[in-house]
Scaffold this motif. Structure first.
Motif, short mmCIF file in Angstrom:
data_model
loop_
_atom_site.label_atom_id
_atom_site.label_comp_id
_atom_site.label_asym_id
_atom_site.label_seq_id
_atom_site.Cartn_x
_atom_site.Cartn_y
_atom_site.Cartn_z
N LYS A 131 0.83 -1.21 0.00
CA LYS A 131 0.00 0.00 0.00
C LYS A 131 0.86 1.26 0.00
CE LYS A 131 -3.67 0.09 2.50
NZ LYS A 131 -4.62 0.01 3.62
N ASP A 136 -1.90 6.26 -5.71
CA ASP A 136 -3.26 6.38 -5.17
C ASP A 136 -4.27 5.56 -5.97
OD1 ASP A 136 -2.41 8.02 -3.12
OD2 ASP A 136 -2.84 9.86 -4.20
N LYS A 154 -9.85 -7.49 1.88
CA LYS A 154 -10.95 -6.52 1.90
C LYS A 154 -10.80 -5.52 3.05
CE LYS A 154 -14.75 -8.91 -0.38
NZ LYS A 154 -16.11 -9.47 -0.22
N ASN A 155 -10.26 -5.99 4.17
CA ASN A 155 -10.07 -5.11 5.32
C ASN A 155 -8.90 -4.14 5.13
OD1 ASN A 155 -12.21 -6.19 6.75
ND2 ASN A 155 -10.94 -7.73 7.75
N PHE A 157 -7.90 -2.91 1.85
CA PHE A 157 -8.02 -2.12 0.63
C PHE A 157 -9.45 -1.58 0.51
CE2 PHE A 157 -4.37 -4.74 -0.27
CZ PHE A 157 -3.51 -3.86 -0.91
N ALA A 158 -9.58 -0.40 -0.07
CA ALA A 158 -10.88 0.26 -0.21
C ALA A 158 -11.82 -0.52 -1.14
CB ALA A 158 -10.69 1.68 -0.74
N ASP A 159 -11.25 -1.15 -2.17
CA ASP A 159 -12.07 -1.86 -3.15
C ASP A 159 -11.37 -3.15 -3.54
OD1 ASP A 159 -13.99 -2.45 -5.11
OD2 ASP A 159 -12.92 -1.29 -6.64
N CYS A 177 -7.18 -5.55 -5.87
CA CYS A 177 -7.33 -4.73 -4.66
C CYS A 177 -6.81 -3.34 -4.94
CB CYS A 177 -6.53 -5.35 -3.51
SG CYS A 177 -6.87 -7.09 -3.22
N ASN A 179 -6.33 0.79 -3.64
CA ASN A 179 -6.24 1.68 -2.49
C ASN A 179 -7.49 2.52 -2.35
OD1 ASN A 179 -3.81 1.10 -1.25
ND2 ASN A 179 -2.64 2.40 -2.64
#
Length: 179
Positions: A131, A136, A154-155, A157-159, A177, A179
């Motif tokens: 990350k 971005d 999932k926990n 990464f935003a998507d 995955c 950011n």
């Protein structure tokens, strides 16, 4: 070449994660998000015998950079035979990502690492490092043979989206995955 992969994998299955090399279908699906002929900085984690490395190189633009990490010395000479000036091979542990690459500099990380076999503390640090180096709008593309780490990703990464590649032994889940 795949017999060599299997023989090498048998020597350290926990590190390799599979007895069989990735299929060409899986390799093609992994590189789909890269677009075509775009100039990118791509990191490959766990290059193995280069089947995915070659697909990445066929997809990225002429001014791109591919940094492929492979810790298994048996695979390094095979990777070194890939004659492409855009490719840099790193025979080092992926724990060095955040020291090798600057923050927000990488477009894609394509990971072939067997996350299910990696100790949680190391895995958590690895994802934090990924990350850190991703731009971005960058993505981690990871494949696995189970959904064991889906919630973990999932926990972090935003998507996170998932697709299944059935034309691989064994079938593989591909996670994209962002950011």
């Amino acid at each position: 070449m795949s017999n060599f992969f299997t023989i090498t994998a048998l020597k350290n299955l926990k590190q390799t994660g599979s007895l069989f090399r990735s299929s060409k279908t899986l390799a093609n699906k992994l590189v789909e998000p890269l677009g075509n002929n775009k100039d990118l900085v791509v990191i490959e984690l766990g290059a193995g015998d280069g089947i995915i490395t070659k697909q990445i190189l066929s997809k990225i633009g002429g001014n791109s950079y591919l940094h492929s990490f492979e810790i298994n010395l048996s695979f390094v000479p095979i990777l070194e035979n890939i004659n492409d000036e855009r490719l840099t091979i790193h025979n080092t542990c992926v724990s060095n990502l955040a020291t090798i690459f600057s923050e927000n500099k990488v477009d894609f990380v394509v990971s072939c690492l067997p996350l299910a076999n990696i100790e949680h503390t190391f895995k958590k640090q690895l994802i934090e490092d990924v990350k850190f180096i991703l731009k971005d709008n960058g993505s981690l593309i990871q494949y696995q043979y189970s959904k064991k780490d889906l919630e973990f990703l999932k926990n972090n990464f935003a998507d996170t989206s998932t697709t299944l590649c059935i034309k691989n032994i064994p079938p593989a889940f591909i996670y994209n995955c962002k950011n």
